[in-house]
Design a protein around this motif. Structure first.
Motif, PDB file in Angstrom:
ATOM      1  N   UNK A 112     -34.015  16.122   7.980  1.00 48.42           N
ATOM      2  CA  UNK A 112     -32.170  16.313   7.190  1.00 48.42           C
ATOM      3  C   UNK A 112     -30.982  16.739   7.368  1.00 48.42           C
ATOM      4  N   UNK A 113     -31.823  18.323   7.844  1.00 46.45           N
ATOM      5  CA  UNK A 113     -31.185  19.163   8.095  1.00 46.45           C
ATOM      6  C   UNK A 113     -30.770  19.391   9.275  1.00 46.45           C
ATOM      7  N   UNK A 114     -30.787  18.874  10.264  1.00 49.81           N
ATOM      8  CA  UNK A 114     -31.603  19.587  12.336  1.00 49.81           C
ATOM      9  C   UNK A 114     -31.142  17.729  13.411  1.00 49.81           C
ATOM     10  N   UNK A 115     -30.870  18.246  13.770  1.00 47.70           N
ATOM     11  CA  UNK A 115     -30.299  17.440  15.059  1.00 47.70           C
ATOM     12  C   UNK A 115     -30.380  18.155  16.715  1.00 47.70           C
ATOM     13  N   UNK A 116     -31.224  17.408  17.366  1.00 50.50           N
ATOM     14  CA  UNK A 116     -32.410  17.852  18.652  1.00 50.50           C
ATOM     15  C   UNK A 116     -32.850  18.723  18.205  1.00 50.50           C
ATOM     16  N   UNK A 117     -33.577  19.519  17.071  1.00 51.79           N
ATOM     17  CA  UNK A 117     -34.239  20.565  16.860  1.00 51.79           C
ATOM     18  C   UNK A 117     -33.861  21.981  16.653  1.00 51.79           C
ATOM     19  N   UNK A 139     -38.109  15.967  17.516  1.00 56.11           N
ATOM     20  CA  UNK A 139     -38.123  17.194  18.724  1.00 56.11           C
ATOM     21  C   UNK A 139     -39.708  17.742  18.770  1.00 56.11           C
ATOM     22  N   UNK A 140     -40.662  17.347  18.528  1.00 58.94           N
ATOM     23  CA  UNK A 140     -41.775  18.229  18.530  1.00 58.94           C
ATOM     24  C   UNK A 140     -42.726  17.494  19.894  1.00 58.94           C
ATOM     25  N   UNK A 145     -44.884  14.813  26.838  1.00 61.24           N
ATOM     26  CA  UNK A 145     -45.389  13.497  27.008  1.00 61.24           C
ATOM     27  C   UNK A 145     -44.378  12.664  27.481  1.00 61.24           C
ATOM     28  N   UNK A 146     -44.369  12.188  28.337  1.00 60.24           N
ATOM     29  CA  UNK A 146     -42.239  11.204  28.418  1.00 60.24           C
ATOM     30  C   UNK A 146     -42.469  10.420  27.564  1.00 60.24           C
TER      31      UNK A 146
END
Length: 185
Positions: A112-117, A139-140, A145-146
């Motif tokens: 909820x609070x993060x964007x793009x890590x 983002x983990x 892995x692609x």
């Protein structure tokens, strides 16, 4: 999409998905629903593996150096291993449920609070509460892995299969005769 007889591919849910995203909702509705489906699918995959491990006897009483799950509640790993998975879950103390809830809450709050890590400090509304904000991607990716469209589709379909599997297994365990297929255990 899965190949079927004659090489035609079948994607179960495509028509319903189009209705939800184009006629009854928007692209943001679709993003939100896909994120929810991914979360439930991932949870079901974990539950399916845990359930199967328990039924196959691969339980913590065999690998843990500790005898007790809870010394204060007098609950041993061996006692839980002797039960079926549903009864073992019912026998867990409230503290165990609290730990599971806390771990899930941390992941949910992070999304909820993060964007793009990265923590979104300058947002007036949490990114996860904005339209299209919940994507299911935390983002983990430690193995780097692609992640392409095929991998996303495979994860989605494996999650759907796991949701059906865990539902059938729990139903068969709690309501005798509710699943007409013989289970491997």
């Amino acid at each position: 999409a899965a190949p079927f007889f004659g090489g035609n591919e079948i994607f179960v849910g495509k028509t319903e998905w189009d209705l939800l995203t184009s006629e009854w909702g928007s692209a943001e509705t679709g993003t939100y629903l896909r994120a929810a489906e991914l979360k439930h699918g991932r949870s079901a995959m974990l539950a399916t593996v845990g359930y199967a491990f328990h039924k196959l006897g691969l339980t913590l009483d065999n690998i843990s150096p500790h005898e007790y799950l809870s010394v204060t509640q007098n609950i041993k790993f061996a006692d839980l291993a002797a039960m079926n998975p549903v009864d073992a879950m019912k026998s867990l103390p409230a503290e165990s449920w609290g730990q599971m809830f806390a771990a899930i809450a941390i992941v949910e709050i992070y999304e909820l609070t993060h964007t793009g890590g990265k923590l979104a400090y300058d947002e007036t509304v949490a990114p996860g509460l904005q339209p299209g904000g919940l994507t299911g991607d935390l983002g983990w990716n430690p193995l780097r892995i692609t992640v392409d469209d095929r991998r996303r589709l495979v994860e989605l379909q494996n999650g759907r299969a796991a949701m059906f599997a865990i539902t059938a297994w729990v139903s068969a365990e709690t309501i005798p005769g509710s699943v007409p297929l013989p289970l491997p255990w």
